[in-house]
Design a protein around this motif. Structure first.
Motif, PDB file in Angstrom:
ATOM      1  N   TYR A 118      88.971  45.095  10.548  1.00  0.00           N
ATOM      2  CA  TYR A 118      90.317  44.576  10.813  1.00  0.00           C
ATOM      3  C   TYR A 118      90.237  43.126  11.280  1.00  0.00           C
ATOM      4  O   TYR A 118      89.353  42.777  12.075  1.00  0.00           O
ATOM      5  CB  TYR A 118      91.020  45.449  11.859  1.00  0.00           C
ATOM      6  N   THR A 127      93.536  48.503  17.420  1.00  0.00           N
ATOM      7  CA  THR A 127      94.059  47.253  16.877  1.00  0.00           C
ATOM      8  C   THR A 127      95.424  46.918  17.479  1.00  0.00           C
ATOM      9  O   THR A 127      96.144  47.813  17.928  1.00  0.00           O
ATOM     10  CB  THR A 127      94.177  47.376  15.347  1.00  0.00           C
ATOM     11  N   VAL A 181      86.136  50.201   7.325  1.00  0.00           N
ATOM     12  CA  VAL A 181      87.333  49.366   7.362  1.00  0.00           C
ATOM     13  C   VAL A 181      87.177  48.369   8.495  1.00  0.00           C
ATOM     14  O   VAL A 181      86.954  48.766   9.646  1.00  0.00           O
ATOM     15  CB  VAL A 181      88.617  50.203   7.573  1.00  0.00           C
ATOM     16  N   TYR A 221      98.571  42.598  10.522  1.00  0.00           N
ATOM     17  CA  TYR A 221      97.238  42.004  10.527  1.00  0.00           C
ATOM     18  C   TYR A 221      96.580  42.394   9.217  1.00  0.00           C
ATOM     19  O   TYR A 221      97.224  43.061   8.387  1.00  0.00           O
ATOM     20  CB  TYR A 221      96.423  42.447  11.762  1.00  0.00           C
ATOM     21  N   TYR A 222      95.347  41.980   9.015  1.00  0.00           N
ATOM     22  CA  TYR A 222      94.689  42.247   7.733  1.00  0.00           C
ATOM     23  C   TYR A 222      93.515  43.201   7.898  1.00  0.00           C
ATOM     24  O   TYR A 222      93.038  43.449   9.015  1.00  0.00           O
ATOM     25  CB  TYR A 222      94.235  40.937   7.085  1.00  0.00           C
ATOM     26  N   ALA A 223      93.047  43.747   6.778  1.00  0.00           N
ATOM     27  CA  ALA A 223      91.879  44.626   6.812  1.00  0.00           C
ATOM     28  C   ALA A 223      91.135  44.528   5.500  1.00  0.00           C
ATOM     29  O   ALA A 223      91.682  44.112   4.474  1.00  0.00           O
ATOM     30  CB  ALA A 223      92.306  46.074   7.065  1.00  0.00           C
TER      31      ALA A 223
END
Lengths: 110, 110
Positions: free
Chosen positions: A64, A7, A62, A12-14
């Motif tokens: 991302y 990544t 998970v 950032y988001y997950a």
């Protein structure tokens, strides 16, 4: 087989998706899981996905994403909505889904 | 065997630890992993831990914490520091560690 996602720099988001598989319909599940990876990869804002499941059917995936809007769009993708419905109906005994913001990251490689 | 953590309402923090085990020293690793779970459970601000590893040695462990200060304190715990050192030296081929803020969560149970 699982693999670490390369990544970009945070933030950032997950989405942390923790789940216990039911004993039902293994074949249908494998095909759906593969298709969902393929679809997610093509979604705008997709950054990567990591997944591991132990021998008792307990799994963590998970995914991302660049931002929250990308996560919302993926949640509402038509085939994904159908997979979510089947997941609740057949494939998962229970699950916990957490939307998170990645603030810091540290990598180690031998 | 993995299990879903019954975490409180967000916001709270988490550490996503994604890793590939090396082939080295399985016995030492299992004992250390067990001890780290035991120690983490007793740390202030600990909220839970979820863990899954597949047959190829790819694993994801997510630990949940009340706040960032709890994560920092856990990182610096003496036995944990030694485990981190051994992890880099022997047990992990590579890993990725991400500190995240849990913003939303959704649970499903059959």
């Amino acid at each position: 087989m699982g693999e670490i996602s390369k990544t970009p720099k945070p933030p950032y988001y997950a989405v942390i998706f923790t789940n216990q598989r039911s004993a039902d319909d293994d074949t249908g599940y494998a095909g759906m899981a593969e298709r969902m990876v393929e679809l997610a990869t093509r979604q705008p804002g997709y950054l990567g996905m990591e997944s591991a499941r132990d021998e008792d059917g307990f799994g963590i995936t998970v995914s991302y994403w660049r931002d929250e809007a990308s996560i919302r769009a993926w949640k509402l993708e038509a085939e994904h909505l159908e997979a979510q419905r089947l997941g609740r109906e057949k494939w998962y005994k229970n699950f916990f889904l957490r939307v998170v913001k990645v603030e810091r990251a540290y990598e180690f490689e031998k």
